[in-house]
Design an enzyme around this catalytic site. Sequence first.
Site, PDB file in Angstrom:
ATOM      1  CG  HIS A 205      -1.782   1.209   1.386  1.00 55.27           C
ATOM      2  ND1 HIS A 205      -1.880   1.931   2.550  1.00 55.27           N
ATOM      3  CD2 HIS A 205      -2.607   1.825   0.506  1.00 55.27           C
ATOM      4  CE1 HIS A 205      -2.738   2.926   2.396  1.00 55.27           C
ATOM      5  NE2 HIS A 205      -3.198   2.889   1.149  1.00 55.27           N
ATOM      6  CB  SER A 206       0.405   4.204   0.478  1.00 56.74           C
ATOM      7  OG  SER A 206       0.542   5.586   0.477  1.00 56.74           O
ATOM      8  CD  GLN A 207       6.832   4.190   3.322  1.00 60.02           C
ATOM      9  OE1 GLN A 207       5.980   3.588   3.978  1.00 60.02           O
ATOM     10  NE2 GLN A 207       8.095   4.209   3.652  1.00 60.02           N
TER      11      GLN A 207
END
Length: 377
Positions: A205-207
């Site tokens: 997820h994300s970063q």
Amino acid sequence: MPFLLGICIGLPYFGAGTNASEPIEFPSSRTYFYVGGHYLSDGTDSDVYTDQMYVERLTPVAGTSRSEPIIFIHGQAQTGTNWLNTPDGREGWASWFLRHGYEVYIVDQPQRGRSPYMPGDGTLATYSAEQISELFTGVQHYDQWPQAHLHTQWPGAGQKGDPIFDQFYASQIQFQNDSTEVQRINQAGGAALLDRVGAAHIIAHSQAGPLGFLIADARPDLVKSMVLLEPQGPPFQQRIISNSTAIVLPYGLTSIPLTYDPPVSNQTTVHLPFEDHAPAAPGLTDCLLQSSPPKRLDHLAGVPMLIVTSEASFHAGFDYCTVKYLQQGGVDAQYYNLSEAGIHGNAHFFFMEKNNLEIATHVRKWIDDPSLRVSSL
Ligand SMILES: *[C@@H]1O[C@H](CO)[C@@H](O)[C@H](O)[C@H]1NC(C)=O
Ligand SMILES: *[C@@H]1O[C@H](CO)[C@@H](O)[C@H](O)[C@H]1NC(C)=O
Ligand SMILES: *[C@@H]1O[C@H](CO)[C@@H](O)[C@H](O)[C@H]1NC(C)=O
Ligand SMILES: *[C@@H]1O[C@H](CO)[C@@H](O)[C@H](O)[C@H]1NC(C)=O
């Protein structure tokens, strides 16, 4: 005892629905271990161990029916709790995938959560409650990007003082602020994890998007597939709400070297040459893609990838650029536009929002059945 009472009423706890005898977790057995890291000596016989990655292994008691496990990697300011039950006490993705026969590995990124941070290494940063609300949980109240007002799926108001938000914000923790350091130690930890467990699917997820790319770059034969939930981007830049045009991902998808053919030099002051492409539709951003002829993402090209983007997130306008960038580099990357698929009202933390298991169902189908992997961009 007023002192203790104060502690007890601070944060409401959301149990398993209304009936505490109803378990929300699919029965599994748990072990944990650490991978990666190394001793750090200051030459005075007081060594410490650093950069190790905490890994929690959950195995369904009913047995596994899938040959490869799933590795979950959380994003910035988060820990592995993201994948356990949701802040309002519903079933999370870890339990749900266990229920569907997968063994599950949940990590805390090195220097985060149960993976220790050694004082003095770089700078730690945190997100305020207001930032979490503005970017992730209460985006409709701030209206900072064209799709933000469509957000309806976060359980509760998504703002400070709302009990579910307060539970979620209580789980947010400090993080190493040097992204090259973060990418380096997570690539090493992720590769060590794959060496230990063998071939696996990664959900990041994300970063953790760049972390997933770097782990797959280091161990391309051990990543069966990768699902990227709104990976950090778009290529070269990190457009959060500031619309910053600074180059933070000089290797296109990452801050540290990825394997390209022909190869690129690893000078951090230099970035891959790129050109700007006009937005594909209203509400979308322009995309920075490699200049022609594009270099091939030589190690990632064999790893099937699904990029999942929600309707109301700050990623709604630019994740398609990451998909185009991957495709340009020869990767079999598909875009799963939740809005187009009729799944509405989600933002960046959709895997814990009200319809989290509906989205999990689609992701599982894609992981399970390669014949369903039809390109959509
Ligand atoms: C963390 O890094 C960002 C981006 O480089 C910077 O703006 C911010 O001030 C840093 N925070 C801390 C606490 O060092
Ligand atoms: C960022 O760009 C979008 C699209 O051009 C625009 O709607 C928005 O106002 C900009 N945000 C800031 C903080 O400049
Ligand atoms: C670039 O390569 C040199 C020599 O191999 C190495 O010392 C340096 O750490 C590398 N830089 C980055 C940012 O990876
Ligand atoms: C995603 O789907 C929505 C609804 O169909 C559409 O407006 C948007 O442009 C799509 N995004 C991309 C990147 O294609």
